[in-house]
Design a protein around this motif. Sequence first.
Motif, mmCIF file in Angstrom:
data_model
loop_
_atom_site.group_PDB
_atom_site.id
_atom_site.type_symbol
_atom_site.label_atom_id
_atom_site.label_comp_id
_atom_site.label_asym_id
_atom_site.label_seq_id
_atom_site.Cartn_x
_atom_site.Cartn_y
_atom_site.Cartn_z
ATOM 1 N N LYS A 174 0.911 -1.169 -0.034
ATOM 2 C CA LYS A 174 0.031 0.036 -0.066
ATOM 3 C C LYS A 174 0.804 1.325 -0.078
ATOM 4 N N ASN A 175 2.071 1.351 0.474
ATOM 5 C CA ASN A 175 2.793 2.291 0.586
ATOM 6 C C ASN A 175 3.953 2.470 -0.677
ATOM 7 N N GLY A 176 3.732 1.608 -1.755
ATOM 8 C CA GLY A 176 4.657 1.395 -2.761
ATOM 9 C C GLY A 176 5.449 0.243 -2.810
ATOM 10 N N VAL A 177 6.018 0.245 -4.019
ATOM 11 C CA VAL A 177 7.159 -1.086 -4.298
ATOM 12 C C VAL A 177 8.246 -0.488 -4.809
ATOM 13 N N LEU A 178 9.329 -0.997 -4.273
ATOM 14 C CA LEU A 178 10.654 -0.809 -5.185
ATOM 15 C C LEU A 178 10.984 -2.171 -5.508
ATOM 16 N N ILE A 179 11.055 -2.445 -6.904
ATOM 17 C CA ILE A 179 11.734 -3.604 -7.435
ATOM 18 C C ILE A 179 12.997 -3.586 -8.101
ATOM 19 N N PHE A 180 13.687 -4.562 -7.189
ATOM 20 C CA PHE A 180 15.127 -4.576 -7.419
ATOM 21 C C PHE A 180 15.458 -5.817 -8.302
ATOM 22 N N THR A 181 16.143 -5.862 -9.320
ATOM 23 C CA THR A 181 16.719 -6.781 -10.289
ATOM 24 C C THR A 181 18.277 -6.883 -10.057
ATOM 25 N N THR A 182 18.673 -8.015 -9.830
ATOM 26 C CA THR A 182 20.081 -8.190 -9.254
ATOM 27 C C THR A 182 20.641 -8.845 -10.626
ATOM 28 N N LYS A 183 22.200 -8.716 -10.424
ATOM 29 C CA LYS A 183 23.082 -9.471 -11.468
ATOM 30 C C LYS A 183 22.878 -11.101 -11.260
ATOM 31 N N PRO A 184 22.961 -11.481 -12.482
ATOM 32 C CA PRO A 184 23.165 -13.024 -12.345
ATOM 33 C C PRO A 184 23.978 -13.476 -11.323
ATOM 34 N N ASN A 185 23.917 -14.727 -10.480
ATOM 35 C CA ASN A 185 24.649 -15.343 -9.502
ATOM 36 C C ASN A 185 24.864 -14.647 -8.143
ATOM 37 N N THR A 186 23.880 -13.526 -8.065
ATOM 38 C CA THR A 186 23.770 -12.931 -6.745
ATOM 39 C C THR A 186 23.067 -13.997 -5.731
ATOM 40 N N GLN A 187 23.573 -14.174 -4.627
ATOM 41 C CA GLN A 187 22.814 -15.146 -3.712
ATOM 42 C C GLN A 187 21.981 -14.641 -2.519
ATOM 43 N N PHE A 188 20.867 -14.734 -2.525
ATOM 44 C CA PHE A 188 20.177 -14.175 -1.498
ATOM 45 C C PHE A 188 19.648 -15.156 -0.282
ATOM 46 N N LEU A 189 19.791 -14.786 1.042
ATOM 47 C CA LEU A 189 19.562 -15.640 2.066
ATOM 48 C C LEU A 189 18.213 -15.472 2.850
ATOM 49 N N ASN A 190 17.513 -16.099 2.876
ATOM 50 C CA ASN A 190 16.227 -16.037 3.880
ATOM 51 C C ASN A 190 16.650 -16.653 5.253
ATOM 52 N N PHE A 191 15.850 -16.307 6.183
ATOM 53 C CA PHE A 191 15.967 -16.637 7.422
ATOM 54 C C PHE A 191 16.417 -18.091 7.648
ATOM 55 N N ARG A 192 15.917 -19.146 6.887
ATOM 56 C CA ARG A 192 16.080 -20.533 6.937
ATOM 57 C C ARG A 192 17.417 -20.813 6.491
ATOM 58 N N ASN A 193 17.935 -20.201 5.281
ATOM 59 C CA ASN A 193 19.165 -20.231 4.747
ATOM 60 C C ASN A 193 20.270 -19.638 5.741
ATOM 61 N N ILE A 194 19.969 -18.745 6.189
ATOM 62 C CA ILE A 194 20.926 -17.996 7.406
ATOM 63 C C ILE A 194 21.356 -19.062 8.593
ATOM 64 N N VAL A 195 19.931 -19.640 9.054
ATOM 65 C CA VAL A 195 20.232 -20.452 10.092
ATOM 66 C C VAL A 195 21.192 -21.688 9.626
ATOM 67 N N LYS A 196 20.917 -21.970 8.288
ATOM 68 C CA LYS A 196 22.102 -23.145 7.816
ATOM 69 C C LYS A 196 23.479 -22.777 7.836
ATOM 70 N N GLU A 197 23.413 -21.486 7.041
ATOM 71 C CA GLU A 197 24.855 -21.070 6.430
ATOM 72 C C GLU A 197 25.525 -20.674 7.589
ATOM 73 N N PHE A 198 25.146 -20.177 8.729
ATOM 74 C CA PHE A 198 25.883 -19.607 9.969
ATOM 75 C C PHE A 198 25.640 -20.590 11.171
ATOM 76 N N LYS A 199 25.272 -21.708 11.061
ATOM 77 C CA LYS A 199 25.024 -22.800 11.945
ATOM 78 C C LYS A 199 24.367 -22.193 13.379
ATOM 79 N N ILE A 200 23.343 -21.615 13.041
ATOM 80 C CA ILE A 200 22.629 -21.137 14.347
ATOM 81 C C ILE A 200 21.799 -22.513 14.908
ATOM 82 N N SER A 201 22.085 -22.685 16.115
ATOM 83 C CA SER A 201 21.316 -23.777 16.890
ATOM 84 C C SER A 201 20.080 -23.822 16.829
ATOM 85 N N LYS A 202 19.176 -24.776 17.110
ATOM 86 C CA LYS A 202 17.724 -24.880 17.062
ATOM 87 C C LYS A 202 17.180 -23.996 18.150
ATOM 88 N N ALA A 203 17.862 -24.032 19.080
ATOM 89 C CA ALA A 203 17.426 -23.411 20.402
ATOM 90 C C ALA A 203 17.425 -21.792 19.924
#
Length: 172
Positions: A86-115
């Motif tokens: 409702k407040n507008g959208v900025l649409i970003f297109t990134t270069k090929p091979n740019t890797q994004f991490l969501n929360f689940r990926n961050i947990v795996k990548e940085f070995k955050i414990s389950k707790a």
Amino acid sequence: MKKLLFFLALSFAQMSFAQENNLEKIISNNSQNVKIRDNNNFQNVLYVIDGMPTFSDCSAINVQNIESINVIKGERATGLYGYRAKNGVLIFTTKPNTQFLNFRNIVKEFKISKADQFLPIVLNKHFVDEKDYLLLDKSAIISVKILEEQPFVEPVLLPRGKAIYIEAMETK
């Protein structure tokens, strides 16, 4: 040069939103804080990064990886992305091979414990209240650590105690 172009595009997007809604624009020191303000409150702009929705305070993008930025506002934005746009959208297109991490990926990548996965998240000293919208450019992440006591800006929002602290590049 790329940083200058990014800043100009971001400034244009902010002015465009502000002019349409007769709002005062806020220009901050970093891309994580694109916010539009009226007289009484702050409203987040939705970011869509390579098709994935996130909010400005839940994202970090390395400006070197940005290929283009587009602005959508008004009814078209809400028609495409729903109420959160409702407040507008900025649409970003990134270069090929740019890797994004969501929360689940961050947990795996940085070995955050389950707790620790249930701890509050702080991104560059700001509380992230919507883990589902966390989206970070992997190359923009400087560090991820568990703090025993978070000493940051928004103590009202964060309970005392441990927090997941993510430090990411900021666009100056």
